[in-house]
Design an enzyme around this catalytic site. Structure first.
Site, PDB file in Angstrom:
ATOM      1  N   ASP A 293     -78.558 -64.999  -5.595  1.00 36.02           N
ATOM      2  CA  ASP A 293     -77.863 -65.456  -6.792  1.00 36.02           C
ATOM      3  C   ASP A 293     -76.415 -65.773  -6.375  1.00 36.02           C
ATOM      4  O   ASP A 293     -75.988 -65.478  -5.255  1.00 36.02           O
ATOM      5  CB  ASP A 293     -77.924 -64.405  -7.913  1.00 36.02           C
ATOM      6  CG  ASP A 293     -77.653 -65.044  -9.285  1.00 36.02           C
ATOM      7  OD1 ASP A 293     -77.227 -66.212  -9.327  1.00 36.02           O
ATOM      8  OD2 ASP A 293     -77.864 -64.375 -10.304  1.00 36.02           O
TER       9      ASP A 293
HETATM   10  C1  BGC Z   1     -76.801 -66.683 -12.563  1.00 39.23           C
HETATM   11  C2  BGC Z   1     -78.082 -67.416 -12.226  1.00 39.23           C
HETATM   12  C3  BGC Z   1     -77.824 -68.876 -12.023  1.00 39.23           C
HETATM   13  C4  BGC Z   1     -76.760 -69.056 -10.967  1.00 39.23           C
HETATM   14  C5  BGC Z   1     -76.438 -70.492 -10.633  1.00 39.23           C
HETATM   15  C6  BGC Z   1     -75.671 -67.038 -11.628  1.00 39.23           C
HETATM   16  O1  BGC Z   1     -74.467 -66.549 -12.088  1.00 39.23           O
HETATM   17  O2  BGC Z   1     -77.038 -65.300 -12.541  1.00 39.23           O
HETATM   18  O3  BGC Z   1     -79.027 -67.207 -13.225  1.00 39.23           O
HETATM   19  O4  BGC Z   1     -79.007 -69.539 -11.673  1.00 39.23           O
HETATM   20  O5  BGC Z   1     -75.565 -68.418 -11.405  1.00 39.23           O
HETATM   21  O6  BGC Z   1     -75.755 -71.105 -11.651  1.00 39.23           O
END
Ligand code: BGC
Length: 768
Positions: A293
């Site tokens: 993530d």
């Molecule tokens: C979130 C994810 C997301 C990623 C990319 C993160 O902060 O937890 O769900 O896909 O950002 O935007």
């Protein structure tokens, strides 16, 4: 500078390897492995260590890039082969420019993969996932993912960061809005439908995107519902209640998985070898790639696992293949290799998995595969897509209360006061995570009502309240410009205006609840009431004694105890997306009879959280109300305000007793359980008939009941239908204390009903 076109041989090998894939399941698993392996091995032989590490690096172009392509750093990085993929960039022209840099300017011309948070639609926005799950309609859910895939590919994307399948039992957690609620079995079915909708019959199809299942794992178990907080749970609970939806998504062939921010057994998911390798790959047979993530790799340092080189090495060894944004892999792995902290084989394995994903998507056949300016014009935000979004929205609404059949409203005659900060509002219709969604194009509730009643009903409107009057709270909600705007009039004046409007009306429709940024990432709340400013307006309106219908917007269960006592009707609409106002009006005026059912328990008060239907019995079970020395509270019942599976209709359904085909079974025999469901009211309607099973005596303490099936039936007024479920020993299985998945002989209770708290039951004995 070599051009992509002067290096065709590389791509020819891939073209020769193209095969027609079987339908449905396991797209990622059934690729022509030998040909893919040969192609990827051939390519990797030409790659330097730096180029291999480059493939493991995922960068963002920034959330709102729709103009110029990327910043200089990214441009150079692509040309140097230091970037494997980009997310946050979309639009044919933008994507083409970036892809050009990779395939024309980089040494080996390896195409980039383009990802985006397409969560509940791309341009045409569907209800938030929690709302989608309330449809209990796998066909609509799969179609919604397919529409999203079609729009996303038309804008150059080939990878979506969805489905989010985290089980959540805590309404304080803002991201409960992004998942399918609290049930692992239903969550698994929805996860599978989403993956199929995104990936289609082959990832090589022009309108297919690779799914990315997130957040692996257990992210929804954050202590106290506080965002990014610690997760600590037993293996038994993981296997039984939290892991099934991830596994279902893997079984459906999801091409990629995103690791979560939290720890699992004390080790951050992003560097957790048990999770990413032993469980995911060895036990479940996952063949795709794992991406971290957003900066979860470098955040491992804050978790206390060491500096960037150390955590990067740990994550690679654990089975992480791609690093989102942290640049830990990019900046440290080469040195770690030289120091013997990671091996060439470990880097190669991660690189291979990323290249395989690109191969499976057909990007080596044609890196510009979905870059077609025509499609961008014809496939995006079409009337047809909006129709599917409207259908989904109508099916997602849950009628929580309808005293004296106040709904549906009459389409002609009389005056309706439409009040509240969400009534004449377009932005908050969309809900969280709508990167490409254009809120200006969404339909407000007021507009929707006008479309349905025209001049046949007199409408009076007043805003009546701000979303919130709390300036500090408001600042946090406004993390993007203009997300919540404050009316400068004093709250008392605004309420007065609403009261005046209501006095002129026969019925009040109050449109209240959470704004877009009140749920989603980093939106935990300790108080899950309708915000005070709006509650004050509702209280003033209630004093008038006129029938009040509350249309509530919410990205999570809200504590609607006061509303339930004071409103005539409550329609829960979540955040319905682009077609919000139209769908709401269709339901309010009876053109569609609501049939949505909750997939998450609504507490009476925040103090009951975590609250979920499939809890254990305890040694001193709660019975009928607070009693001393029982598992309960002194001051409130254990029962929720609205249970899992709950939802009313404009008609009512009667259930017969449960009929079983047998009451004594052995081994692999199958059981048929049948009820007759009768539409007892004046409207045609749909009912989600739910099957739960209880296993009262086992080697471990089991949940009081578990959802094991459902059937959505359509009944004309007065019509009765037999609804049958086939039950096999598979539905009796659970994880025992040795984590063995099996069933134990004995007595089972088969329950069928309209929600988890209202079922008819019959007992059966099943021997091995
Ligand atoms: C979130 C994810 C997301 C990623 C990319 C993160 O902060 O937890 O769900 O896909 O950002 O935007």
């Amino acid at each position: 500078m070599k051009s992509f076109f002067s290096n065709k041989p590389l791509f020819k090998i891939a073209a020769a390897a193209m095969l027609v894939l079987p339908l449905g399941n396991a797209v990622a698993q059934t690729q022509p492995d030998a040909k893919m392996n040969a192609f990827v091995s051939g390519l990797m032989k030409k790659m330097t260590v730096d180029e291999k590490i480059g493939q493991l690096n995922l960068v963002t172009s920034g959330m709102a890039i729709t103009g110029s392509v990327t910043n200089n750093g990214v441009d150079n990085g692509i040309a140097k082969g230091q970037i494997g993929g980009i997310f946050g960039l979309y639009g044919v022209e933008n994507v083409r420019k970036a892809q050009d840099l990779a395939v024309k300017n980089s040494r080996l011309h390896i195409p980039l993969i383009f990802g985006l948070d397409v969560i509940h639609g791309h341009r045409t926005i569907f209800p938030i996932p929690l709302g989608m799950s309330a449809t209990w309609d796998l066909d609509i859910i799969q179609r919604s993912a397919h529409v999203a895939a079609k729009e996303a590919t038309a804008e150059g994307l080939n990878w979506v960061f969805s489905p989010m399948v985290d089980i959540a039992r805590d309404a304080r957690w803002g991201r409960i809005s992004e998942g399918s609620g609290e049930d692992p079995w239903l969550g698994g079915k929805i996860a599978g439908a989403m993956v199929k909708g995104y990936q289609g019959t082959s990832l090589k199809n022009a309108d297919a995107v690779m799914a990315c299942v997130k957040h692996f794992a257990l992210y929804g178990g954050a202590e106290a519902g506080r965002e990014y907080n610690t997760v600590d749970m037993s293996r038994l609970q993981m296997y039984q209640d939290y892991l099934p939806p991830y596994k279902a998504a893997v079984d459906a062939g999801a091409g990629s998985i995103m690791s979560s921010f939290n720890t699992v057994d004390g080790i951050p998911s992003t560097g957790n070898k048990w999770l990413l390798t032993d469980l995911l790959r060895k036990q479940w047979g996952f063949k795709g790639f794992v991406v971290s993530d957003y900066t979860s790799l470098s955040e491992m340092s804050n978790h206390g696992l060491g500096d960037l080189p150390q955590v990067s090495a740990l994550a690679l060894k654990a089975g992480l293949d791609m690093d989102m944004v942290a640049e830990g892999f990019l900046n440290t792995l080469k040195k770690s290799l030289q120091q013997g902290k990671v091996t060439q084989a470990e880097i190669d394995l991660a690189c291979r998995r990323v290249l395989e994903a690109k191969y499976k998507l057909g990007l080596f056949d044609n890196p510009y595969k979905s870059l077609n300016a025509e499609n961008e014009k014809k496939d995006v935000f079409t009337e047809e897509n909006r129709k599917v979004a409207r259908l989904a929205a109508e099916h997602s609404f849950v009628l929580l209360k309808n005293a004296n059949q106040i709904l549906p409203l009459k389409k002609s005659g009389g005056t309706i006061a439409v009040v509240g900060p969400l009534a004449d509002n377009k932005r908050d219709m969309l809900g969280t995570w709508v990167i490409a969604g254009e809120w200006e194009k969404s339909v407000s509730v007021l507009e929707g009502i006008k479309h349905v009643v025209g001049d046949n009903v007199k409408l009076v409107y007043a805003k009546g309240a701000n979303i919130t009057d709390d300036a500090e709270f408001m600042k946090r909600l406004n993390f993007g410009p203009g997300m919540v705007s404050l009316d400068s009039r004093p709250p008392g004046d605004m309420i007065e205006e609403a009261v005046k409007a209501a006095k002129k009306a026969d019925i009040v429709v109050a449109v209240v609840g959470e704004s877009q940024s009140m749920s989603g990432e980093s939106s935990s709340r300790s108080d899950i009431d309708v915000p005070e400013s709006q509650k004050n307006m509702l209280k003033a309106l209630a004093k008038l004694g006129k029938p009040m219908v509350i249309v509530v917007f919410n990205g999570r269960p809200l504590t609607l105890t006061w509303e339930n006592e004071n409103a005539a009707a409550i329609l829960d609409v979540w955040a319905p997306g682009t077609e919000a106002g139209n769908a709401i009006a269709e339901v309010l005026f009876g053109n569609y009879n609501p049939a949505g059912k909750l997939t998450t328990t609504f507490p009476r008060t925040v103090g009951q959280i975590p609250i979920y239907y499939n809890h254990k019995n305890t040694g001193r079970p709660y019975t009928d109300g607070p009693t001393k020395f029982k598992s309960n509270y002194l001051d409130i019942s254990n029962d929720p305000l609205f249970p899992f599976g709950y939802g009313l209709s404009y008609t009512s359904f009667g259930y017969s007793d449960v009929k079983l085909s047998k009451t004594n079974l052995k081994g692999a025999e199958t059981l048929t359980a049948t009820v007759t469901v009768t539409n007892k009211g004046a409207y045609a309607g749909e009912e989600v008939v739910q099957l739960y099973i209880s296993d009262p005596v086992a080697s471990i303490s089991r949940s009081v009941k578990e959802l094991k099936g459902f059937n959505k039936v359509n009944l004309q007024a007065g019509e009765a239908k037999e609804v049958s479920f086939t039950i096999t020993p598979e539905q009796l299985k659970f994880y025992n204390s040795q984590l063995k998945y099996d069933w134990e002989p004995g007595e089972f209770i088969i329950r069928i009903g309209t929600n988890s708290a209202d079922t008819h039951s019959a007992k059966v004995k099943w021997q091995k």
